[in-house]
Design a protein around this motif. Structure first.
Motif, PDB file in Angstrom:
ATOM      1  N   ASN A  89      46.442  13.172  52.696  1.00  0.00           N
ATOM      2  CA  ASN A  89      46.338  14.672  52.871  1.00  0.00           C
ATOM      3  C   ASN A  89      46.897  15.414  54.594  1.00  0.00           C
ATOM      4  N   VAL A  90      47.755  16.423  54.323  1.00  0.00           N
ATOM      5  CA  VAL A  90      47.874  17.494  55.753  1.00  0.00           C
ATOM      6  C   VAL A  90      47.394  18.230  55.410  1.00  0.00           C
ATOM      7  N   VAL A  91      46.598  18.544  56.971  1.00  0.00           N
ATOM      8  CA  VAL A  91      45.390  18.903  56.912  1.00  0.00           C
ATOM      9  C   VAL A  91      45.663  20.834  58.042  1.00  0.00           C
ATOM     10  N   ILE A  92      46.287  21.859  58.020  1.00  0.00           N
ATOM     11  CA  ILE A  92      45.981  22.809  59.187  1.00  0.00           C
ATOM     12  C   ILE A  92      44.800  23.581  59.376  1.00  0.00           C
ATOM     13  N   HIS A  93      44.351  23.425  60.029  1.00  0.00           N
ATOM     14  CA  HIS A  93      43.114  24.107  60.207  1.00  0.00           C
ATOM     15  C   HIS A  93      42.990  25.447  61.613  1.00  0.00           C
ATOM     16  N   ASP A  94      42.517  26.029  60.661  1.00  0.00           N
ATOM     17  CA  ASP A  94      42.360  27.099  61.621  1.00  0.00           C
ATOM     18  C   ASP A  94      41.398  27.571  61.959  1.00  0.00           C
ATOM     19  N   LYS A  95      41.275  27.330  63.754  1.00  0.00           N
ATOM     20  CA  LYS A  95      40.571  26.975  64.189  1.00  0.00           C
ATOM     21  C   LYS A  95      39.222  28.202  64.838  1.00  0.00           C
ATOM     22  N   VAL A 117      44.197  22.131  52.852  1.00  0.00           N
ATOM     23  CA  VAL A 117      44.461  21.002  52.793  1.00  0.00           C
ATOM     24  C   VAL A 117      45.539  20.833  51.834  1.00  0.00           C
ATOM     25  N   LEU A 118      46.365  20.318  52.069  1.00  0.00           N
ATOM     26  CA  LEU A 118      47.190  19.357  50.635  1.00  0.00           C
ATOM     27  C   LEU A 118      46.860  18.148  50.224  1.00  0.00           C
ATOM     28  N   GLY A 119      46.638  17.600  49.524  1.00  0.00           N
ATOM     29  CA  GLY A 119      46.696  16.840  48.970  1.00  0.00           C
ATOM     30  C   GLY A 119      45.363  16.328  48.648  1.00  0.00           C
ATOM     31  N   GLU A 120      45.429  15.146  49.305  1.00  0.00           N
ATOM     32  CA  GLU A 120      43.073  14.071  48.295  1.00  0.00           C
ATOM     33  C   GLU A 120      42.189  15.378  49.575  1.00  0.00           C
ATOM     34  N   ASN A 121      41.040  15.061  48.375  1.00  0.00           N
ATOM     35  CA  ASN A 121      40.266  15.680  48.832  1.00  0.00           C
ATOM     36  C   ASN A 121      39.397  14.727  49.390  1.00  0.00           C
ATOM     37  N   ALA A 122      37.908  15.765  50.322  1.00  0.00           N
ATOM     38  CA  ALA A 122      37.294  15.407  51.297  1.00  0.00           C
ATOM     39  C   ALA A 122      36.795  13.574  50.692  1.00  0.00           C
ATOM     40  N   GLY A 149      47.854  12.742  46.468  1.00  0.00           N
ATOM     41  CA  GLY A 149      48.326  13.166  48.261  1.00  0.00           C
ATOM     42  C   GLY A 149      49.822  13.776  47.971  1.00  0.00           C
ATOM     43  N   PHE A 150      49.980  13.630  49.312  1.00  0.00           N
ATOM     44  CA  PHE A 150      51.016  14.414  49.655  1.00  0.00           C
ATOM     45  C   PHE A 150      52.317  13.270  49.352  1.00  0.00           C
ATOM     46  N   SER A 151      53.098  13.438  49.103  1.00  0.00           N
ATOM     47  CA  SER A 151      54.785  13.206  48.874  1.00  0.00           C
ATOM     48  C   SER A 151      56.549  13.596  49.270  1.00  0.00           C
ATOM     49  N   MET A 152      57.063  12.892  49.056  1.00  0.00           N
ATOM     50  CA  MET A 152      57.946  13.269  49.661  1.00  0.00           C
ATOM     51  C   MET A 152      59.052  11.951  48.903  1.00  0.00           C
ATOM     52  N   HIS A 153      59.482  12.302  48.343  1.00  0.00           N
ATOM     53  CA  HIS A 153      60.318  10.428  47.820  1.00  0.00           C
ATOM     54  C   HIS A 153      61.465  11.158  46.917  1.00  0.00           C
ATOM     55  N   SER A 154      62.447   9.788  45.973  1.00  0.00           N
ATOM     56  CA  SER A 154      63.296   9.854  45.289  1.00  0.00           C
ATOM     57  C   SER A 154      62.509   9.204  44.363  1.00  0.00           C
ATOM     58  N   ALA A 155      62.865  10.496  43.106  1.00  0.00           N
ATOM     59  CA  ALA A 155      61.345  10.638  42.152  1.00  0.00           C
ATOM     60  C   ALA A 155      62.349   8.550  41.128  1.00  0.00           C
ATOM     61  N   SER A 156      63.375   8.442  40.860  1.00  0.00           N
ATOM     62  CA  SER A 156      64.061   6.767  40.837  1.00  0.00           C
ATOM     63  C   SER A 156      63.138   5.974  41.526  1.00  0.00           C
ATOM     64  N   VAL A 178      55.855  16.435  46.798  1.00  0.00           N
ATOM     65  CA  VAL A 178      54.531  16.722  45.646  1.00  0.00           C
ATOM     66  C   VAL A 178      53.914  17.123  46.367  1.00  0.00           C
ATOM     67  N   THR A 179      53.329  18.254  46.524  1.00  0.00           N
ATOM     68  CA  THR A 179      52.412  18.875  47.229  1.00  0.00           C
ATOM     69  C   THR A 179      51.374  18.441  47.155  1.00  0.00           C
ATOM     70  N   GLY A 180      50.719  18.095  46.286  1.00  0.00           N
ATOM     71  CA  GLY A 180      49.525  17.524  46.636  1.00  0.00           C
ATOM     72  C   GLY A 180      48.493  18.694  45.936  1.00  0.00           C
ATOM     73  N   ASP A 181      46.939  18.563  44.870  1.00  0.00           N
ATOM     74  CA  ASP A 181      46.283  19.936  45.240  1.00  0.00           C
ATOM     75  C   ASP A 181      46.098  20.394  46.755  1.00  0.00           C
ATOM     76  N   VAL A 182      45.848  21.677  46.442  1.00  0.00           N
ATOM     77  CA  VAL A 182      45.410  22.355  47.944  1.00  0.00           C
ATOM     78  C   VAL A 182      44.239  23.485  47.578  1.00  0.00           C
ATOM     79  N   TYR A 183      43.699  22.692  48.621  1.00  0.00           N
ATOM     80  CA  TYR A 183      42.482  23.719  48.870  1.00  0.00           C
ATOM     81  C   TYR A 183      42.424  24.182  49.934  1.00  0.00           C
TER      82      TYR A 183
END
Length: 306
Positions: free
Chosen positions: A53-59, A78-83, A89-96, A129-134
């Motif tokens: 996941n990618v987590v952006i904290h608003d402190k 949160v982008l990706g998996e849950n707690a 999950g978050f991914s950047m890739h060649s589809a093939s 692929v962003t993953g689910d966003v929470y």
């Protein structure tokens, strides 16, 4: 629009942060010179860039408070998996899985204004692929230690995982001096346009019974669903030429995108799956149709903290 801008920014940062961690093959100056007749460094990113996941904290949360919030506290996007570690999950890739990202690095004296030029060429089937966003509660407040980095809880899904298709995009980065006029400059075009598949904005609120048939809050997948397509105005593709990204005094600036045609395909509002056993039964949302906005101006965008 702000949500999509943040997602775009997170994706751009992730390319820079994670590319070095991916599997790479490097050609040294001698080998590259023999192959192309010039010095320089070429990096081949030969695999996917994945993250749980990618987590952006608003402190400090919402400050000042309001809109139903009485006490500000740290939160997170949160982008990706849950707690619990499940989900996409978050991914950047060649589809093939067979086409690499090619990064070419050159240093140029440029007279008395030297520049480090970094060119990133994405493959023809590149996707994010962003993953689910929470939205979630965060323990990463202003007094927290590094042990709390990436820790979140009580997450609530606000967006379904989306796939962004960016075939053959080219990004040129210049550091030191920037004779191209910006830190990052895009070129080329995305054949067929920029596609966002699986957009789903969820509403987790409970409204109770309203004096309209079917106006209940029984289902857990209530939202706005569509596939998005962005093309240059009057074109079948999305031109990237002229798009600039740079850091100015008040944040990150994105400009020069040109006018676009924006399409929302097969737009549905309500429950995607429905609830046949509900009281009353809930039918799956029917499509409203396609919504198209033609020749829309894209203003200069600024991304900054507050």
């Amino acid at each position: 629009m702000k949500t999509l801008t943040k997602l775009a920014l997170v994706s751009a940062m992730a390319i820079s942060a994670n590319a070095m961690a991916a599997q790479m093959q490097s050609l040294d100056d001698e080998a590259l010179s023999a192959a192309t007749g010039q010095d320089g460094i070429t990096l081949i990113v030969a695999g996917a860039v994945d993250a749980a996941n990618v987590v952006i904290h608003d402190k400090d949360g919402l400050t000042p408070t309001g809109h139903g919030i009485s006490t500000a506290s740290a939160g997170a996007i949160v982008l990706g998996e849950n707690a619990a570690g499940t989900g996409t999950g978050f991914s950047m890739h060649s589809a093939s899985g067979t086409k690499p990202i090619v990064v070419t690095v050159d240093a140029d004296g440029n007279g008395t204004a030297p520049v480090l030029n970094v060119n990133i060429a994405l493959p023809t089937d590149f996707e994010i692929v962003t993953g689910d966003v929470y939205v979630a509660a965060s323990t990463r407040n202003t007094a927290a230690t590094d042990a709390t980095l990436g820790i979140f809880s009580s997450e609530v899904k606000i967006l379904n995982s989306m796939t962004l298709s960016l075939p053959s995009a080219n990004i040129n980065i210049q550091l030191g001096n920037a004779p191209q006029g910006a830190l990052m400059k895009m070129s080329g075009s995305i054949t067929g346009g920029l596609g966002i598949t699986g957009f789903g904005l969820l509403d987790n609120n409970t409204y109770g019974t309203v004096a309209v048939p079917g106006a209940y809050s029984q289902t857990t997948d209530r939202g706005i669903y569509t596939d998005v397509m962005v093309k240059s105005a009057g074109s079948t593709d999305l031109s990237l030429t002229g798009t600039e990204i740079g850091v100015v005094d008040n944040g990150l600036m994105i400009r020069g995108m040109g006018n676009i045609d924006l399409s929302l395909k097969n737009l549905k509002i309500g429950s995607l799956a429905g609830l046949p056993s509900g009281t009353p039964a809930v039918a799956a949302a029917a499509s409203i149709g396609d919504v198209v906005i033609k020749n829309m101006t894209v203003p200069t965008l600024f991304v900054k903290g507050h």
